[in-house]
Write a protein that holds these residues in place. Structure first.
Motif, PDB file in Angstrom:
ATOM      1  N   ALA A 447      31.754  30.766  65.752  1.00 24.43           N
ATOM      2  CA  ALA A 447      30.464  31.618  65.482  1.00 24.43           C
ATOM      3  C   ALA A 447      30.451  32.343  64.180  1.00 24.43           C
ATOM      4  O   ALA A 447      29.650  32.330  63.323  1.00 24.43           O
ATOM      5  CB  ALA A 447      30.437  32.728  66.600  1.00 24.43           C
ATOM      6  N   VAL A 448      31.749  32.744  63.650  1.00 19.80           N
ATOM      7  CA  VAL A 448      31.921  33.340  62.326  1.00 19.80           C
ATOM      8  C   VAL A 448      31.509  32.065  61.387  1.00 19.80           C
ATOM      9  O   VAL A 448      30.644  32.648  60.370  1.00 19.80           O
ATOM     10  CB  VAL A 448      33.164  34.108  62.147  1.00 19.80           C
ATOM     11  N   GLU A 449      32.108  31.111  61.561  1.00 22.24           N
ATOM     12  CA  GLU A 449      31.729  29.886  60.592  1.00 22.24           C
ATOM     13  C   GLU A 449      30.314  29.583  60.474  1.00 22.24           C
ATOM     14  O   GLU A 449      29.708  29.375  59.538  1.00 22.24           O
ATOM     15  CB  GLU A 449      32.590  28.655  60.981  1.00 22.24           C
ATOM     16  N   GLU A 450      29.723  29.649  61.704  1.00 19.56           N
ATOM     17  CA  GLU A 450      28.283  29.310  61.691  1.00 19.56           C
ATOM     18  C   GLU A 450      27.461  30.195  60.987  1.00 19.56           C
ATOM     19  O   GLU A 450      26.481  30.013  60.372  1.00 19.56           O
ATOM     20  CB  GLU A 450      27.877  29.086  63.267  1.00 19.56           C
ATOM     21  N   VAL A 451      27.876  31.624  61.163  1.00 19.02           N
ATOM     22  CA  VAL A 451      27.089  32.873  60.392  1.00 19.02           C
ATOM     23  C   VAL A 451      27.132  32.577  58.970  1.00 19.02           C
ATOM     24  O   VAL A 451      26.004  32.548  58.213  1.00 19.02           O
ATOM     25  CB  VAL A 451      27.602  34.046  60.602  1.00 19.02           C
ATOM     26  N   ALA A 452      28.643  32.175  58.387  1.00 19.66           N
ATOM     27  CA  ALA A 452      28.552  31.938  57.234  1.00 19.66           C
ATOM     28  C   ALA A 452      27.894  30.517  56.555  1.00 19.66           C
ATOM     29  O   ALA A 452      27.400  30.728  55.431  1.00 19.66           O
ATOM     30  CB  ALA A 452      30.200  31.649  56.801  1.00 19.66           C
ATOM     31  N   GLU A 453      27.857  29.776  57.443  1.00 17.91           N
ATOM     32  CA  GLU A 453      27.041  28.413  56.935  1.00 17.91           C
ATOM     33  C   GLU A 453      25.640  28.647  56.753  1.00 17.91           C
ATOM     34  O   GLU A 453      24.890  28.267  55.824  1.00 17.91           O
ATOM     35  CB  GLU A 453      27.196  27.397  58.033  1.00 17.91           C
ATOM     36  N   ARG A 454      24.965  29.489  57.766  1.00 19.37           N
ATOM     37  CA  ARG A 454      23.386  29.743  57.816  1.00 19.37           C
ATOM     38  C   ARG A 454      23.261  30.709  56.642  1.00 19.37           C
ATOM     39  O   ARG A 454      22.192  30.272  56.126  1.00 19.37           O
ATOM     40  CB  ARG A 454      23.175  30.306  59.180  1.00 19.37           C
ATOM     41  N   ILE A 455      24.043  31.589  56.542  1.00 18.03           N
ATOM     42  CA  ILE A 455      23.670  32.389  55.354  1.00 18.03           C
ATOM     43  C   ILE A 455      23.830  31.823  53.918  1.00 18.03           C
ATOM     44  O   ILE A 455      23.148  31.953  53.003  1.00 18.03           O
ATOM     45  CB  ILE A 455      24.756  33.875  55.342  1.00 18.03           C
ATOM     46  N   GLY A 456      24.771  30.867  53.803  1.00 17.19           N
ATOM     47  CA  GLY A 456      25.041  30.019  52.505  1.00 17.19           C
ATOM     48  C   GLY A 456      23.822  29.364  52.146  1.00 17.19           C
ATOM     49  O   GLY A 456      23.909  29.022  50.875  1.00 17.19           O
ATOM     50  N   LYS A 457      23.070  28.810  53.190  1.00 20.86           N
ATOM     51  CA  LYS A 457      21.945  27.929  52.961  1.00 20.86           C
ATOM     52  C   LYS A 457      20.614  28.870  52.562  1.00 20.86           C
ATOM     53  O   LYS A 457      19.515  28.216  52.314  1.00 20.86           O
ATOM     54  CB  LYS A 457      21.475  27.010  54.210  1.00 20.86           C
ATOM     55  N   MET A 458      20.693  30.189  52.316  1.00 25.70           N
ATOM     56  CA  MET A 458      19.649  30.837  52.230  1.00 25.70           C
ATOM     57  C   MET A 458      19.449  31.101  50.824  1.00 25.70           C
ATOM     58  O   MET A 458      20.068  30.965  49.756  1.00 25.70           O
ATOM     59  CB  MET A 458      19.946  32.485  52.767  1.00 25.70           C
ATOM     60  N   LYS A 459      18.134  31.225  50.289  1.00 27.28           N
ATOM     61  CA  LYS A 459      17.887  31.591  48.794  1.00 27.28           C
ATOM     62  C   LYS A 459      18.618  32.708  48.315  1.00 27.28           C
ATOM     63  O   LYS A 459      18.577  33.935  49.061  1.00 27.28           O
ATOM     64  CB  LYS A 459      16.179  31.670  48.944  1.00 27.28           C
ATOM     65  N   GLY A 460      19.110  32.564  47.140  1.00 24.08           N
ATOM     66  CA  GLY A 460      19.726  33.682  46.586  1.00 24.08           C
ATOM     67  C   GLY A 460      20.997  33.964  46.614  1.00 24.08           C
ATOM     68  O   GLY A 460      21.885  34.842  46.131  1.00 24.08           O
ATOM     69  N   VAL A 461      21.829  33.088  47.424  1.00 24.87           N
ATOM     70  CA  VAL A 461      23.025  32.988  48.050  1.00 24.87           C
ATOM     71  C   VAL A 461      23.844  31.908  46.977  1.00 24.87           C
ATOM     72  O   VAL A 461      23.730  30.982  46.899  1.00 24.87           O
ATOM     73  CB  VAL A 461      23.399  32.402  49.313  1.00 24.87           C
TER      74      VAL A 461
END
Length: 746
Positions: A447-461
């Motif tokens: 779950a933590v890794e999925e959170v990191a992955e989804r945030i990493g694809k966001m604009k400005g990251v």
């Protein structure tokens, strides 16, 4: 009110030894209490009701001993041209620095090796050591700070570029030098205003005594009331300001009463009864503004406001008791040399001591008031349009908290900031911490890794890195590196975007993601201050309006006072935006990196400037009201108010401008911003609003200015600020039955 204060002033004059000894004893008692009290622990910075605070509390609960609020430092290394930090020699130098940091202080919690933690830039030219401490920045000892600085100096001897950043490296701004500059300016202005060293020394002496008692009391009670080390900062600034102002008003009125032929004791009583009434209500407006900070619901601001309000109350009581007592010792020495000589000659010869003013020689205040009365519309339009133009930049106001990128260019923290930006990207100076609660998730690590992955694809990251779970396996952390610098609007948008995405993440895998970290905390703080501004303004201005209705027994005069204040604050904020956000004249104030305005600036300016503005309003307009009540026509009352009050208000404002301007040269942009903002606000309010717009409006309103509905007149208690009842009482009583007898004017 006036009658009671008149009696209090005469009693203090007669019992001057007792009154003085009581205040000296209080000062000594407070000093002893402060010196014997245990050193206060900083309660930390809290933002109740914000996501940053929720995440922070969760970190402390789930990662015990992690020092979530501990101070941090970064020692940044830059290899010489043509070299890399990964060479054996440079690695050895970094290793020696790590060893020095670990042995330099017992407050050090962890020191991260850049070569094992991945803190080396891609090109290998830049690396940094991360240091975390067991206590927050406010609780770091001088030895710890010195050890950090010395370690950096030793590392530079190797030929590497070494700079230190982080809150542990921030030098605490010592306001004492600015305060000394302010006191020096105040002494010069008072000496010019009064033409007497004794008269100019009394306001300074009593202000220092009041601030000494207030700050010592805060220090003594710090542990009991859980007060932070910064609680007394606002109390010192405000206490010094109003302490000088209030004493200045009383001493000035005492000199006027002596000039009218009254005995010294009678003059002290009348000064306390008339100017003292203005001081009481001016003090109440300041207290309202400071206590009103509780509306913001930030504990540290609430405590600062209450502490400063307590110091203001002390300043008011000192002005009403200690000043008349000290005037008993000073006597006619408060007069200038020429006036004193004439006064003593009149007493010796049995003549009236009243000074007859030559009507052919009106003072500057009288001439200015008459000029405004001749051209009220032109003066009013010029003042309003001028302030309106100055307020235009407010439309583009952006609130935030300046980061180390706005520090002085020559400072080590700014250089460290720039090195990290160049080596790792601008967002590296403000990483976000996403705390992930995975108690309800079936696969915690996933779950933590999925959170990191989804945030990493966001604009400005720029990067999104998952961290290990805690010992219980129910909480993880994700470090997010933005692409832009911490104080940028893009980074603020990213924080909001992550929080918007958190709801979808929780519904998908049960993981609850909360964003915190210094950057997110600053964003939440700015939002909280912004949301509180309108309620705070409504509360402060509303209560003060009601108070001024009671003082002036008028609807239009308080309304004019409130609107004039709002205009001056908007103009001052406009000037701050132009200089610190747009960069206009930035080189004059060392603004190398224009950016958002400090988020607490609007509320801070409203609280401080409102109090001072109402001081000037009450003192100046009360004298006009007094003249009007005693039979003068509206225009004549305006001239009388300026004749007696303009010089004093001008002096008080000049002193405050000097005090606040002393902070402009601090070298720290936040302090510079505060000093500039408060100084320009006082200039606008005192000299444009109170000295220009106020007489113009009163001239246009005429008798209507003092209109009050009959039903409201019957309801409101008559506090007799202008001393009408006192004058009637004194007209039927002997002037000086017990004091020194001098002939009064008849």
């Amino acid at each position: 009110m006036a009658t009671f204060l008149y009696k209090l002033g005469r009693t203090s004059y007669r019992r001057r030894w007792l009154v003085t000894l009581v205040w000296v004893a209080l000062l000594v008692l407070a000093g002893v209490g402060a010196s014997s009290a245990a050193k206060a622990k900083d309660p930390g910075f809290a933002l109740p009701g914000t996501e940053s605070q929720q995440a922070f509390d969760l970190l402390e609960e789930r990662f015990p001993g992690g020092n979530a609020d501990g101070a941090t430092a970064r020692i940044v290394f830059k290899a010489p041209d043509g070299q890399k930090m990964t060479t054996a020699k440079n690695k050895a130098e970094v290793g020696d620095t790590i060893a020095d940091l670990k042995s330099g202080s017992k407050q050090v919690a962890t020191v991260a090796d850049p070569f094992t933690s991945g803190a080396v830039s891609k090109d290998g030219t830049t690396a940094y050591i991360s240091v975390s401490y067991k206590v927050n920045a406010m609780e770091l000892t001088d030895d710890t700070r010195e050890a950090l600085t010395k370690t950096g100096e030793t590392a530079r001897e190797s030929g590497l570029t070494v700079e230190i950043g982080g809150d542990a490296a921030m030098a605490e701004v010592d306001p004492s030098s600015a305060e000394m500059v302010g006191i020096a300016i105040a002494a010069v202005v008072l000496a010019i205003t009064f033409g007497s060293l004794v008269a100019s020394g009394l306001p300074l002496l009593t202000a220092i005594i009041g601030v000494g008692i207030g700050i010592s009391s805060i220090t003594a009670l710090a542990n009991v009331l859980d007060l932070g080390t910064t609680t007394g900062t606002l109390a010192t600034m405000i206490g010094l300001a109003v302490g000088i102002d209030y004493a200045l008003f009383i001493v000035s009125r005492f000199r006027s009463e002596l000039a009218e032929g009254h005995s010294k004791e009678e003059a002290a009583g009348r000064a306390a009864g008339t100017a003292g009434s203005a001081v009481v209500f001016a003090g109440l407006t300041v207290v309202i503004a400071l206590v009103g900070l509780a509306v913001v619901n930030i504990p540290i601001l609430t405590k600062m406001g209450f502490a400063a309000a307590g110091t203001v109350v002390i300043a008011v009581i000192i002005a009403l008791t200690l000043i008349p007592a000290l005037l008993g010792f000073a006597g006619d020495k408060v007069l200038g040399r020429k006036a004193r000589k004439a006064h003593r000659a009149a007493v010796a010869e049995g003549r009236s001591t009243a000074v007859v003013q030559d009507p052919a020689k009106p003072n500057m205040g009288t001439r200015w008031a008459r000029f405004v009365l001749r051209r009220p519309v032109a003066v009013l339009v010029a003042g309003v349009v001028g302030l309106g133009v100055a307020a235009v930049p407010v439309a583009s106001l952006q609130l935030g908290l300046p980061d180390e990128g706005s520090n002085a260019p020559a400072s080590s923290s700014r250089k460290a900031y720039d090195l990290l930006s160049d080596g790792f990207g601008p967002g590296f100076n403000g990483p976000l911490t996403v705390v992930v609660d995975v108690k309800k998730s079936e696969d915690a690590k996933g779950a933590v890794e999925e959170v990191a992955e989804r945030i990493g694809k966001m604009k400005g990251v720029a990067a999104s890195l998952p961290g290990p779970l805690n010992e219980a396996g129910d909480t993880g952390m994700v470090t997010v590196i933005p692409k832009d610098r911490p104080s940028s609007t893009e980074t603020e948008d990213l924080v909001h975007d992550i929080r918007d995405e958190a709801g979808a993440i929780e519904s998908d895998n049960g993981a609850k993601a909360l964003v915190t970290g210094t950057t997110a905390l600053n964003i939440d703080f700015s939002q909280k201050m912004n949301d509180a501004l309108v309620p705070y303004l409504a509360l402060v201005v509303g209560l003060a309006f009601l108070l001024l209705v009671l003082v002036f027994r008028s609807i239009l005069v308080p309304l004019k006072a409130a609107l004039g204040f709002l205009l001056s604050v908007l103009a001052a904020l406009g000037a701050v935006v132009a200089v610190f956000q747009w960069g206009w004249l930035g080189s004059l104030f060392n603004v190398e990196q224009p950016g958002p305005i400090m988020s607490m600036m609007p509320i801070f300016m409203v609280g401080v400037v409102f109090g001072l503005a109402m001081d000037y309003e009450v003192f100046l307009v009360t004298r006009m009201r007094e003249a009007y009540v005693h039979g003068e026509r509206p225009g004549e009352a305006v001239v009388t108010g300026f004749k007696h009050g303009a010089r004093v208000v001008t002096a008080a404002a000049a002193i405050m401008v000097g005090v606040f301007s002393g902070f402009i040269g601090s070298g720290e942009q936040m302090v510079t911003m505060i000093g500039f903002g408060l100084a320009i606000a006082v200039i606008f309010d005192a000299f444009v609003v109170r000295m220009t717009i106020v007489p113009a409006v009163l001239a246009l309103l005429g008798h209507k200015a003092w209109w009050l509905p009959r039903w409201l007149d019957r309801i409101l208690p008559n506090v007799d600020v202008e001393g009408e009842k006192l004058q009637k009482q004194l007209a039927h009583a002997p002037e000086d039955p017990d004091g020194d007898r001098e002939l009064a004017r008849v």
